[in-house]
Design an enzyme around this catalytic site. Structure first.
Site, short mmCIF file in Angstrom:
data_model
loop_
_atom_site.label_atom_id
_atom_site.label_comp_id
_atom_site.label_asym_id
_atom_site.label_seq_id
_atom_site.Cartn_x
_atom_site.Cartn_y
_atom_site.Cartn_z
N GLY A 55 41.51 42.75 33.40
CA GLY A 55 40.64 43.40 32.43
C GLY A 55 40.54 42.52 31.19
O GLY A 55 41.33 41.59 31.03
N CYS A 82 46.66 39.87 36.86
CA CYS A 82 46.27 39.43 35.53
C CYS A 82 46.61 40.50 34.48
O CYS A 82 47.78 40.76 34.25
CB CYS A 82 44.79 39.02 35.50
SG CYS A 82 44.41 37.99 34.09
N TYR A 83 45.61 41.16 33.88
CA TYR A 83 45.94 42.20 32.90
C TYR A 83 46.87 43.25 33.54
O TYR A 83 47.82 43.74 32.91
CB TYR A 83 44.66 42.87 32.38
CG TYR A 83 44.95 44.01 31.42
CD1 TYR A 83 45.30 43.74 30.11
CD2 TYR A 83 44.90 45.34 31.84
CE1 TYR A 83 45.59 44.78 29.22
CE2 TYR A 83 45.19 46.38 30.97
CZ TYR A 83 45.53 46.09 29.66
OH TYR A 83 45.82 47.10 28.80
N HIS A 169 44.40 34.75 39.63
CA HIS A 169 43.44 35.57 40.38
C HIS A 169 43.50 35.26 41.88
O HIS A 169 42.89 34.31 42.32
CB HIS A 169 42.03 35.37 39.83
CG HIS A 169 41.83 36.03 38.51
ND1 HIS A 169 41.47 37.35 38.41
CD2 HIS A 169 42.03 35.60 37.25
CE1 HIS A 169 41.42 37.69 37.13
NE2 HIS A 169 41.76 36.63 36.41
N GLU A 171 42.08 36.81 44.19
CA GLU A 171 40.87 37.22 44.90
C GLU A 171 39.79 36.15 44.91
O GLU A 171 38.83 36.25 45.66
CB GLU A 171 40.31 38.52 44.29
CG GLU A 171 39.72 38.40 42.88
CD GLU A 171 40.77 38.46 41.76
OE1 GLU A 171 41.96 38.29 42.07
OE2 GLU A 171 40.38 38.65 40.59
N ASP A 227 19.77 48.03 53.66
CA ASP A 227 20.47 49.31 53.60
C ASP A 227 19.74 50.41 54.37
O ASP A 227 20.36 51.11 55.18
CB ASP A 227 20.67 49.74 52.13
CG ASP A 227 21.38 48.66 51.33
OD1 ASP A 227 22.02 47.79 51.95
OD2 ASP A 227 21.28 48.67 50.09
N LYS A 367 28.07 45.74 50.42
CA LYS A 367 26.91 45.12 51.07
C LYS A 367 27.31 44.28 52.29
O LYS A 367 26.67 44.33 53.34
CB LYS A 367 26.19 44.23 50.05
CG LYS A 367 24.83 43.77 50.49
CD LYS A 367 23.84 44.84 50.20
CE LYS A 367 22.42 44.42 50.44
NZ LYS A 367 21.51 45.47 49.97
#
Ligand code: XMP
Length: 511
Positions: A55, A82-83, A169, A171, A227, A367
């Protein structure tokens, strides 16, 4: 079937959806929820693990989001990123310190102590840092597990408490073993089984829809986009011809697009698909209209009118299917969307249909998961990988007034651009690419004649979510071929320019 669930608590970082997508890719279902969930709510949700995201705050900021200590005493494994890592250390009595300079970029990560978290992670690897504050003292019972040259606590944790923190990070792709760390947290710390797969989702959803929609009349608005296409095929598998799809052709689609929708969904898949040919109506309504917002409003309103007429022919239905996906749900939950352009989606449809219930079979999917479901269902690659296309279609790619002639020009130029991008093997590397007719005419020379014709702009961008975008570095040779072909093959085009503006400050579309 009840899936195992991980709770990703959102502390406002820019990569938070990415964390959730990585967890899902590792075959574990997760939800992204606001960070102010209480310990009671968390217990009721019953996750196998909790992830605190990064964050923008410092734990010392006046309005920084905090957590109640009791969340960390639930006995549920926790991973802070992280945060999130700083917050756990701070909450449990460790020390976080403001650094004078931010650390940003690739760093060498050195593992200092082996735990289940670092299994399969080599002693040295690259990780991607982006932080200002750092953890200097750990709470009691926690060990330092890895560091970098400038960050003493890059990974820490307690095997006994099953609580870990990662300063970098994991990710993002630049963290070489980031995915491995997430996998270890899920499988070695939380005891995940890996029960979230798209083939599983398809069979469960079809079984669920069969039961839920049994004997009912079902309606869906098909746009040709990914979609609504995937939602339609999923529901069609469950209820067959009890599903009616209505496809409004507003005449502002790209070349061969309407034909393609009919060929695939009615022709190949045998769906009950009704097409409303409304091109003329839209053109008439748009006559003399040059303002982008006015165009959007007219098209949005007319779209709903046409759909209403078609829905009236069908009569009352039991269920209205919508192609809502997970990011729509998360964003509306935060209630933050700043309207820069009045996007026309199918939002107004429920008001004009006589139905009992809305069904949103994709509302739990990101998605990329929707695409994988599409492939599982046997949809052609062109449909599954279709680039985003705005609801008002080519109307916002013709600057100024829309005429039949200008529509033909933009359609033909766009078709050539798409063909050449496909031939060059770039289709999947670019988020969106299209031609626009600018409202500018310039002088040219063709043969012995002076011409005074339209300037065609080519726009191609890379992006992950359309919120920000960069212009795509398309090889000059490809641009050269496109330019040659457009000026030779397209009527009323004598000049081609390439848009090299990022978003912001520009937007992806020209209007
Ligand atoms: P901009 O142009 O705002 O576009 O950078 C961001 C994304 O949204 C699409 N877009 C629209 N989609 N109705 C839609 O359904 C609209 O009016 C509209 N305007 C832009 C655009 O193609 C891009 O993917």
């Amino acid at each position: 079937m009840q899936h195992q669930k991980v709770l990703v608590l959102d502390f406002g970082g820019q990569y938070n959806q990415l964390i959730a997508r990585r967890v899902r890719d590792l075959k574990v279902y997760c939800d992204l929820k606001p960070c102010d969930m209480t310990a009671e709510e968390i217990r009721a949700y019953d996750p196998i693990g909790i992830i605190f995201t990064g964050g923008p705050n410092s734990v010392y900021d006046e309005n920084a989001p905090h957590i109640d200590k009791s969340v960390l005493a639930l006995g549920i494994p926790v991973l802070g990123i992280c945060y999130g890592a700083q917050l756990i250390a701070y909450t449990l009595g460790g020390k976080v310190e403001h650094a004078t300079a931010s650390e940003y970029g690739k760093r060498e990560l050195r593992i200092e102590k082996d735990t289940p978290m670092s299994e399969g992670v080599p002693s040295k690897s690259i990780c991607w840092m982006s932080h200002t504050d750092r953890i200097v003292d750990l709470p009691e019972g926690f060990d330092r597990l890895a560091s970098t040259a400038s960050c003493p606590v890059a990974l820490y944790g307690s095997e006994e408490k099953k609580i870990y923190g990662i300063q970098f990070h994991p990710e993002v792709v630049h963290s070489e073993y980031g995915n491995k760390l997430l996998e270890n947290f899920l499988y070695r710390v939380c005891g995940a089984r890996g029960d979230w797969t798209m083939s599983g989702f398809v069979s469960e959803q079809i079984a669920h829809l069969k039961k839920k929609l049994a004997g009912g009349k079902v309606l869906l608005a098909m746009s040709g986009g990914v979609d609504s296409a995937v939602a339609a095929v999923l529901v069609h598998r469950a209820v067959g011809r009890n599903l009616t799809c209505v496809f409004v052709d507003h005449g502002l689609l790209r070349k061969y697009e309407a034909e393609e929708v009919m060929r695939v969904f009615r022709g190949e898949l045998g769906m009950n698909l009704v097409k409303a040919d409304a091109g003329e109506r839209f053109l008439k309504k748009l006559e003399g209209v040059a303002d982008p917002e006015a165009k959007r409003k007219i098209i949005g309103a007319e779209f709903i009118k046409v759909f209403e007429e078609e829905a009236n022919k069908i009569g009352a239905v039991d269920f209205l299917v919508q192609g809502t996906i997970y990011p729509d749900v998360i964003e509306s939950g935060k209630g933050k969307s700043a309207v820069i352009k009045s996007h026309h989606n199918v939002g107004g449809l429920p008001d004009v249909v006589d139905f009992k219930e809305i069904v949103e079979p994709l509302r739990d999917l990101f998605k990329d998961e929707v695409r994988r479901v599409g492939l599982e269902l046997g949809l052609p690659e062109e449909v599954v990988w279709r680039q985003p296309f705005p609801g008002p279609g080519l109307a916002v790619r013709i600057m100024g007034e829309i005429t039949r002639e200008r529509l033909e020009t933009v359609r033909d130029a766009d078709y050539i651009f798409r063909e050449e991008i496909a031939k060059a093997g770039l289709s999947r590397k670019i988020w969106q690419y299209f031609a626009a007719v600018t409202s500018c005419k310039t002088v040219g020379v063709q043969g012995d004649f002076r011409t005074y014709e339209e300037v065609i702009a080519l726009r191609a961008v890379t992006s992950v979510d359309a919120m920000t975008a960069d212009w795509a570095r398309i090889p000059f040779e490809v641009l050269e071929r496109v330019s040659n072909r457009i000026t030779n093959e397209v009527k009323h085009a004598n000049r081609v320019v390439y848009d090299i503006t990022s978003k912001p400050p520009a937007t992806i579309e020209w209007e």
